[in-house]
Design an enzyme around this catalytic site. Structure first.
Site, PDB file in Angstrom:
ATOM      1  N   HIS A  49      -4.746-122.681  -0.862  1.00 23.42           N
ATOM      2  CA  HIS A  49      -6.201-122.428  -1.546  1.00 23.42           C
ATOM      3  C   HIS A  49      -6.907-121.138  -1.476  1.00 23.42           C
ATOM      4  O   HIS A  49      -7.835-121.002  -0.573  1.00 23.42           O
ATOM      5  CB  HIS A  49      -6.807-123.447  -1.129  1.00 23.42           C
ATOM      6  CG  HIS A  49      -6.554-124.987  -1.365  1.00 23.42           C
ATOM      7  ND1 HIS A  49      -7.268-125.657  -3.182  1.00 23.42           N
ATOM      8  CD2 HIS A  49      -5.380-126.118  -1.298  1.00 23.42           C
ATOM      9  CE1 HIS A  49      -6.741-126.669  -2.965  1.00 23.42           C
ATOM     10  NE2 HIS A  49      -5.811-127.010  -2.487  1.00 23.42           N
ATOM     11  N   THR A  50      -5.944-120.192  -1.372  1.00 21.77           N
ATOM     12  CA  THR A  50      -6.568-118.835  -1.081  1.00 21.77           C
ATOM     13  C   THR A  50      -6.094-117.619  -2.387  1.00 21.77           C
ATOM     14  O   THR A  50      -7.396-117.173  -2.632  1.00 21.77           O
ATOM     15  CB  THR A  50      -4.902-118.056   0.132  1.00 21.77           C
ATOM     16  OG1 THR A  50      -3.817-118.391  -0.613  1.00 21.77           O
ATOM     17  CG2 THR A  50      -5.408-118.767   1.186  1.00 21.77           C
ATOM     18  N   SER A 141       3.873-126.809 -10.728  1.00 24.47           N
ATOM     19  CA  SER A 141       4.004-126.017 -11.251  1.00 24.47           C
ATOM     20  C   SER A 141       4.166-126.239 -12.120  1.00 24.47           C
ATOM     21  O   SER A 141       4.727-125.417 -13.856  1.00 24.47           O
ATOM     22  CB  SER A 141       4.225-124.283 -10.123  1.00 24.47           C
ATOM     23  OG  SER A 141       2.831-124.133  -9.771  1.00 24.47           O
ATOM     24  N   SER A 143       3.191-127.250 -14.994  1.00 26.01           N
ATOM     25  CA  SER A 143       2.139-126.428 -16.026  1.00 26.01           C
ATOM     26  C   SER A 143       2.077-125.036 -16.230  1.00 26.01           C
ATOM     27  O   SER A 143       2.159-124.148 -16.632  1.00 26.01           O
ATOM     28  CB  SER A 143       0.767-127.258 -16.163  1.00 26.01           C
ATOM     29  OG  SER A 143       0.634-127.901 -15.291  1.00 26.01           O
ATOM     30  N   ASP A 192       0.121-119.489 -10.091  1.00 27.81           N
ATOM     31  CA  ASP A 192       2.293-120.415 -10.007  1.00 27.81           C
ATOM     32  C   ASP A 192       1.759-119.626 -11.406  1.00 27.81           C
ATOM     33  O   ASP A 192       3.007-119.574 -11.769  1.00 27.81           O
ATOM     34  CB  ASP A 192       1.104-121.854 -10.770  1.00 27.81           C
ATOM     35  CG  ASP A 192      -0.007-122.829 -10.054  1.00 27.81           C
ATOM     36  OD1 ASP A 192       0.542-122.588  -8.849  1.00 27.81           O
ATOM     37  OD2 ASP A 192      -0.481-123.888 -10.100  1.00 27.81           O
TER      38      ASP A 192
END
Ligand code: GLA
Length: 409
Positions: A49-50, A141, A143, A192
């Site tokens: 979350h960076t 990941s 997606s 990602d």
């Protein structure tokens, strides 16, 4: 007692053969040339979350990949089939692809063609099929692997040449991010897609997400030789399903943006670790001060941990990174509040069974955890985690090995 379930990756021959067979069954062989491409899922070693806070992240590519067989068309129609949705085809015209107008899994595919067209590239319609050994909805990941496999496929059939060097790959990653944010509607940060297109075998990728950096400045390969260190990177898919379109991810992102606004900085990257206490004090007057303070504490400390982790790895001290992983997990659990009972169980059990470090990886709210384990201890850690899930009455987890692998090709 049942034995642990290993989620194996496919060989290149196997993956390619699967999609070629599916292509012939779905769209027939009209003599046009059908090519195959693939792209990996990823695990993030640290830096969670960076990315949408202009920070640092350190992913590696998995050996698990998504495969695409694709044949260009002379019109702008896109027809898709997937081994994961047998018997169904998804269809659109590229001219109809637009934010808010395209739904279903095909949005991740058609969105890439849309984004490349938006960037000025002449991309044709196409027929394509996909198959994957990247576990779906596991925070690994799947997606991005789909988007990036399609990106290198379209790059090749449209003769763009972007996949030939890292700067071009950074541009393809940008198109995949636009596809995911604007067409599929998931407000994710870009780690990602960068990982899937720009990681290299035997290396982690130190991503610097500060806006405006050149491709060269934004991603640095860091040799990550687990074998030489006698270590194994173990991934545990908790089977607690995670989704990034359900609003929780967007809420975290919005809190960070609001905190940055209150602090008068462009992003939380601009809060130095030594200024953290001061920044936290300045959030005191906000109505939801406790929440904002906790989110900021996570982001600022996580960026610092990522820099320290990369530094240790560069100096050949991989065996010393464990405490940074454990601190990252605690911060994601307590301050960022994106862990889940299943993820905490993996981390606690793996550490008790001798892992050097363990943490959730990816967006959280379910998904996967990683553990850095001495290779001789892998079987013991796997048995302990599997047993703990049985004892807790949870669905059995899946186990993957994650030697740092090849990018999309
Ligand atoms: C998801 C997103 C990434 C990143 C991670 C958390 O994987 O797609 O952009 O924000 O969560 O680090």
């Amino acid at each position: 007692m049942t034995s642990p379930e290993w989620l194996e990756s496919w060989t290149a021959d196997d993956g390619g053969a699967r999609v070629r067979t599916l292509f012939a069954a779905s769209f027939g062989d009209d003599g046009g040339e059908v090519g195959t491409w693939s792209a990996p899922g990823r695990v993030n070693l640290i830096g969670e979350h960076t990315d949408y806070n202009a920070g640092l992240a350190l992913p590696v590519a998995l050996p698990h990949r998504t495969w695409v067989a694709l044949r260009p068309r002379t019109d702008d129609v896109v027809r898709l089939a997937s081994a994961q949705a047998p018997g169904q085809t998804w269809e659109t015209r590229l001219a109809d692809v637009a934010p808010g107008a395209t739904t279903g899994w095909g949005a991740y595919v058609a969105g890439v063609a849309w984004a490349l067209r938006e960037a000025g590239h002449d991309v044709p319609g196409f027929d394509a099929v996909v198959d994957s050994c990247v576990p779906f909805g596991a925070g690994l990941s799947s997606s991005a692997a789909l988007e990036c496999a399609v990106a290198v496929a379209l790059d090749a059939v449209a003769g763009l040449g972007l996949a030939d060097d890292d700067a071009g790959r950074a541009a393809l990653a940008g198109a995949c991010v636009r596809a995911e944010n604007e067409i599929a509607g998931a407000p994710t940060g870009g780690m990602d897609q960068a990982a899937s297109l720009r990681c290299t075998a035997g290396h982690a990728l130190l991503l610097d997400c500060r806006p405006g950096l050149t491709p060269l400045e934004s991603a640095t390969p860091v040799p990550f030789d687990l074998t030489a260190a006698g270590l194994t990177l173990l991934v545990v898919d908790t089977r607690a399903e995670h989704a990034l379109v359900d609003g929780q991810y967007a809420r975290r992102r919005a809190s960070c943006e609001r905190a940055a606004e209150v602090l008068g900085v462009a992003s939380l990257r601009d809060v130095a670790p030594e200024d953290l206490d001061d920044a936290l004090a300045r959030l005191d007057a906000e109505p939801d001060a406790e929440v904002l303070r906790a989110r900021v504490r996570h982001v600022v400390s996580e960026i610092d941990r990522t820099a320290r982790f990369a530094d240790l790895v560069r100096r050949g001290r991989i065996t010393e990174v464990g405490p940074l992983m454990n601190d990252s997990h605690a911060s994601l659990r307590d301050d960022y509040e994106v862990s889940a009972r299943e993820l905490d169980l993996v981390v606690d059990t793996a550490l008790a069974a001798g892992a050097l470090g363990a943490r959730m990886t990816g967006g959280g709210f379910g998904g996967s955890a990683i553990a850095l384990v001495r290779s001789a201890d892998v079987d013991g850690v796997v048995a302990a985690v599997d047993g703990a899930f049985t004892e807790a009455g949870l669905t059995a987890p899946g186990f993957l090995l994650a030697p740092p692998s090849e990018p999309a090709r």
